[in-house]
Design a protein around this motif. Structure first.
Motif, mmCIF file in Angstrom:
data_model
loop_
_atom_site.group_PDB
_atom_site.id
_atom_site.type_symbol
_atom_site.label_atom_id
_atom_site.label_comp_id
_atom_site.label_asym_id
_atom_site.label_seq_id
_atom_site.Cartn_x
_atom_site.Cartn_y
_atom_site.Cartn_z
ATOM 1 N N UNK A 4 46.580 29.758 71.846
ATOM 2 C CA UNK A 4 47.651 29.015 71.204
ATOM 3 C C UNK A 4 48.499 29.936 70.338
ATOM 4 N N UNK A 5 49.765 29.556 70.184
ATOM 5 C CA UNK A 5 50.708 30.337 69.387
ATOM 6 C C UNK A 5 51.170 29.500 68.208
ATOM 7 N N UNK A 6 51.240 30.122 67.046
ATOM 8 C CA UNK A 6 51.791 29.469 65.858
ATOM 9 C C UNK A 6 53.068 30.194 65.512
ATOM 10 N N UNK A 7 54.133 29.452 65.416
ATOM 11 C CA UNK A 7 55.434 30.067 65.135
ATOM 12 C C UNK A 7 55.610 30.257 63.631
ATOM 13 N N UNK A 8 56.548 31.131 63.280
ATOM 14 C CA UNK A 8 56.779 31.464 61.873
ATOM 15 C C UNK A 8 57.154 30.239 61.047
ATOM 16 N N UNK A 9 57.911 29.310 61.617
ATOM 17 C CA UNK A 9 58.341 28.145 60.839
ATOM 18 C C UNK A 9 57.180 27.218 60.487
ATOM 19 N N UNK A 10 56.033 27.362 61.162
ATOM 20 C CA UNK A 10 54.870 26.560 60.813
ATOM 21 C C UNK A 10 54.144 27.123 59.586
ATOM 22 N N UNK A 11 54.399 28.384 59.255
ATOM 23 C CA UNK A 11 53.744 29.003 58.109
ATOM 24 C C UNK A 11 54.651 29.117 56.894
ATOM 25 N N UNK A 12 55.944 29.293 57.108
ATOM 26 C CA UNK A 12 56.868 29.395 55.987
ATOM 27 C C UNK A 12 58.299 29.133 56.433
ATOM 28 N N UNK A 13 59.116 28.789 55.459
ATOM 29 C CA UNK A 13 60.535 28.525 55.717
ATOM 30 C C UNK A 13 61.311 29.826 55.553
ATOM 31 N N UNK A 14 62.494 29.974 56.187
ATOM 32 C CA UNK A 14 63.295 31.190 56.021
ATOM 33 C C UNK A 14 63.586 31.467 54.549
ATOM 34 N N UNK A 15 63.500 32.728 54.125
ATOM 35 C CA UNK A 15 63.758 33.104 52.742
ATOM 36 C C UNK A 15 62.570 32.877 51.827
ATOM 37 N N UNK A 16 61.465 32.417 52.382
ATOM 38 C CA UNK A 16 60.281 32.119 51.586
ATOM 39 C C UNK A 16 59.140 32.958 52.136
ATOM 40 N N UNK A 17 58.262 33.458 51.283
ATOM 41 C CA UNK A 17 57.134 34.230 51.787
ATOM 42 C C UNK A 17 56.043 33.311 52.314
ATOM 43 N N UNK A 18 56.092 32.034 51.986
ATOM 44 C CA UNK A 18 55.223 31.029 52.571
ATOM 45 C C UNK A 18 53.759 31.122 52.182
ATOM 46 N N UNK A 19 52.981 30.221 52.783
ATOM 47 C CA UNK A 19 51.558 30.113 52.455
ATOM 48 C C UNK A 19 50.791 31.372 52.823
ATOM 49 N N UNK A 20 51.246 32.070 53.874
ATOM 50 C CA UNK A 20 50.515 33.247 54.314
ATOM 51 C C UNK A 20 50.435 34.301 53.216
ATOM 52 N N UNK A 21 51.512 34.436 52.397
ATOM 53 C CA UNK A 21 51.516 35.482 51.383
ATOM 54 C C UNK A 21 51.617 34.959 49.956
ATOM 55 N N UNK A 22 51.886 33.684 49.748
ATOM 56 C CA UNK A 22 51.916 33.154 48.383
ATOM 57 C C UNK A 22 50.522 32.732 47.936
ATOM 58 N N UNK A 23 50.126 31.537 48.338
ATOM 59 C CA UNK A 23 48.798 31.059 47.941
ATOM 60 C C UNK A 23 47.720 31.590 48.861
ATOM 61 N N UNK A 24 48.100 32.097 50.008
ATOM 62 C CA UNK A 24 47.139 32.638 50.967
ATOM 63 C C UNK A 24 46.534 31.555 51.832
#
Length: 185
Positions: A4-24
């Motif tokens: 399965x593939x997870x796209x970038x918009x599922x992890x964070x919005x443009x201009x945001x570092x998102x869950x992957x790098x904020x809260x982890x």
């Protein structure tokens, strides 16, 4: 890697570092149902941002659709960190926020195959210390003088080499300044 593939918009919005790098993202590894490690993507030390990482990876050859970039392991979720090793028939389950769960099994080696770590092992399944010592002795003491002698003899031969004489019917090569090379004696 799963199917399965997870796209970038599922992890964070443009201009945001998102869950992957904020809260982890919280991740865990289970082997045969037993927890071997838990960690968070935010706990690993980073020397650059995700944007800098992607820019660096694209410097030489560029990035193309379908290429994968690895960012390393989740802290405390690698067998090397916890000094545990997988065996044939072990079932590994990886769970990570937003990604879900991936389960794989370790297959048995093909019959007659030799594991790399057993090369140079005697019949009693112990590493032959004499074999290992002789091998290291050969590589550390005998090979360097041989290599040095070969390099030195090549350098000495190059000092005394006068070059080939021109082929019959050809003029001697011309040197800078219009001089011609002397014929070999």
């Amino acid at each position: 890697m799963g199917s399965q593939v997870i796209t970038a918009d599922e992890l964070w919005a443009p201009g945001d570092s998102g869950a992957l790098f904020d809260s982890g993202l919280n991740c865990s590894v289970r082997v045969n149902g037993q927890i071997w490690g838990r960690g968070n993507t935010n706990n690993q030390p980073r020397v650059c941002s995700l944007a800098e990482f992607v820019a660096f990876m694209a410097l030489d050859e560029g990035l193309h659709p379908g290429e994968l970039l690895g960012l390393g392991t989740i802290p405390n979720c690698c067998g090397l960190e916890v000094n545990r090793w997988l065996k044939p028939n072990d079932q590994i389950t990886l769970t990570c926020d937003h990604f879900g769960t991936l389960t794989n099994s370790i297959g048995a080696p093909p019959p007659g195959s030799v594991r790399f770590k057993y090369i140079g092992v005697d019949d009693s399944n112990r590493v032959s210390r004499l074999y290992t010592a002789a091998k290291l002795l050969f590589m550390a003491i005998i090979l360097p003088p041989i290599a040095f002698f070969l390099l030195l003899s090549g350098a000495i031969a190059a000092l005394f080499w006068r070059g080939d004489s021109p082929a019959p019917g050809l003029d001697a090569p011309t040197m800078p300044g219009g001089r011609t090379a002397k014929k070999a004696i």
